[in-house]
Design an enzyme around this catalytic site. Structure first.
Site, PDB file in Angstrom:
ATOM      1  CB  THR A 151      -9.738 -14.468  -6.334  1.00  0.00           C
ATOM      2  OG1 THR A 151      -8.472 -14.363  -5.679  1.00  0.00           O
ATOM      3  CG2 THR A 151     -10.071 -13.158  -7.018  1.00  0.00           C
TER       4      THR A 151
ATOM      5  CG  ASN B  93      -6.860  -6.431   3.170  1.00  0.00           C
ATOM      6  OD1 ASN B  93      -5.815  -5.979   3.621  1.00  0.00           O
ATOM      7  ND2 ASN B  93      -6.964  -7.691   2.768  1.00  0.00           N
TER       8      ASN B  93
ATOM      9  CB  SER C 289       1.251   0.546   0.965  1.00  0.00           C
ATOM     10  OG  SER C 289       2.629   0.240   1.091  1.00  0.00           O
TER      11      SER C 289
ATOM     12  CE1 TYR D 200       0.512  -3.188  -3.309  1.00  0.00           C
ATOM     13  CE2 TYR D 200       2.139  -1.858  -2.151  1.00  0.00           C
ATOM     14  CZ  TYR D 200       1.111  -2.774  -2.127  1.00  0.00           C
ATOM     15  OH  TYR D 200       0.671  -3.267  -0.926  1.00  0.00           O
ATOM     16  CB  ALA D 201       4.136   3.752  -5.151  1.00  0.00           C
ATOM     17  CB  ALA D 202       0.527   4.999  -8.989  1.00  0.00           C
ATOM     18  CB  ALA D 203      -2.692   1.428  -6.793  1.00  0.00           C
ATOM     19  CE  LYS D 204      -1.912  -1.152  -1.524  1.00  0.00           C
ATOM     20  NZ  LYS D 204      -3.156  -1.708  -0.956  1.00  0.00           N
TER      21      LYS D 204
ATOM     22  CB  ILE E 215       2.720  -6.339   7.504  1.00  0.00           C
ATOM     23  CG1 ILE E 215       2.386  -4.868   7.790  1.00  0.00           C
ATOM     24  CG2 ILE E 215       1.892  -7.275   8.387  1.00  0.00           C
ATOM     25  CD1 ILE E 215       2.712  -4.385   9.183  1.00  0.00           C
TER      26      ILE E 215
END
EC number: 1.1.1.100
Lengths: 77, 245
Positions: free
Chosen positions: B38, B87, B139, B152-156, B185
């Site tokens: 973006t 990514n 992730s 975030y965990a659900a999406a990953k 990281i």
């Protein structure tokens, strides 16, 4: 046989690796010509390219035989 | 080691730490790269650094139209699209009981739905070419969970299941679909953690250090390479031993 049918047949023969005489009016891509579901998607892509047309998904689902394809494309071009 | 000469790669989130390093690695291996993100300024800086064969393709991944247009823009810039690296990712952390629908949805939209749309968008060209590589950055928390990161965990985790499903569909066409799951990281995303949080995390990492973007880029490079042609539907965990799964 019309020019469109010839061109459709050529794509089908090349893509599915079948004998030309197996590609009859009523031959089903999946049941008779050994295509899997992804093959049918690729055939539609090839038809779109060859004839410069757009085949919407709902129409593509109805194209199950060689005859269906020739009929749809003849009306669309 | 891996040669990507003549291949064209689209990397989303190329303005971020892992994305930029991945773009560098692919470019160094000979690929043309389309850098998406973006923020245009860091993309242009990276394109200038890489020089020939690097193109800037800005996109807002929370906007469906912008996502749909991206593979076309990248293909137009590079001439083809052989490698997709999903990514880009955002976080909107919150405890479950306090998480708003908006926090949930924005993370699902960018991290999962945009990846779905991009995968769908690149398939036609890859099917025709009978060659393609799709690598999505998942992730460790997609596999282990993490408090405050339900969205975030659900999406990953979603990326992993989605990639496996697509891997089934297109394996016979020379297209592989895999994930890389980074552990902790050192990037802007993990810079947000305080020293106490970082210290705690380090005690859980057998390698006793955080990973670098280059560690992830190397994993992506491998999965994008011709040598990885028989590897599909897998998740490569790069986490210093933090979770051995």
């Amino acid at each position: 046989m019309s020019d469109i049918a010839d061109r459709v047949k050529k794509i089908v023969v090349e893509h599915l690796g079948v004998d030309e005489d197996k590609v009859t009016e009523t031959a089903s891509f999946i049941d008779d010509l050994g295509a899997d579901s992804l093959d049918t998607v690729e055939l539609v892509m090839a038809f779109e390219e060859e004839f410069g047309i757009e085949i919407p998904d709902d129409a593509a689902e109805k194209i199950q035989t060689f005859g269906d394809a020739v009929k749809f494309i003849s009306e669309a071009v | 080691m891996f040669d990507l000469t003549g291949k064209c790669a689209l990397v989303t989130g190329a303005s971020g730490g892992i994305g930029a390093e991945t773009a560098r690695a692919l470019h160094k291996a000979g690929a043309k790269v389309a850098l998406s993100g973006t923020r245009v300024a860091p993309l242009e800086a990276l394109a200038a650094e890489l020089g020939e064969g690097a193109f800037v393709c800005p996109a807002n991944l929370s906007d469906a139209e912008s996502v749909e247009a991206l593979p076309k823009a990248a293909t137009a810039a590079m001439g083809a699209l052989d490698i997709l690296v999903n990514n880009a990712g955002i976080t909107r952390d919150n405890l479950f009981m306090r998480m708003s629908d908006e926090e949930w949805q924005s993370v699902i939209d960018v991290n999962l739905t945009a990846s779905f749309r991009l995968m769908r968008g690149v398939l036609r060209g890859m099917m025709k070419a009978r060659w393609g590589r799709i690598v999505s950055i998942s992730s460790i928390v997609g596999a282990t969970g993490n408090p405050g990161q339900g969205n975030y965990a659900a999406a990953k985790a979603g990326l992993v299941g989605m990639s496996k499903s697509l891997a089934y569909e297109v394996a016979s066409r020379g297209i592989t679909v895999n994930c890389v799951a980074p552990g902790f990281i050192a990037t802007a995303m993990t810079d947000k953690l305080n020293d106490e949080q970082k210290g705690k995390i380090l005690t859980q990492i057998p390698a006793a250090k955080m990973g670098t973007p280059a560690d992830i880029a190397a994993a992506v490079l491998y999965l994008a390479s011709p040598e990885a042609g028989y590897v599909t539907g897998t998740t490569l965990h790069v986490n210093g031993g933090m979770a051995m799964i």
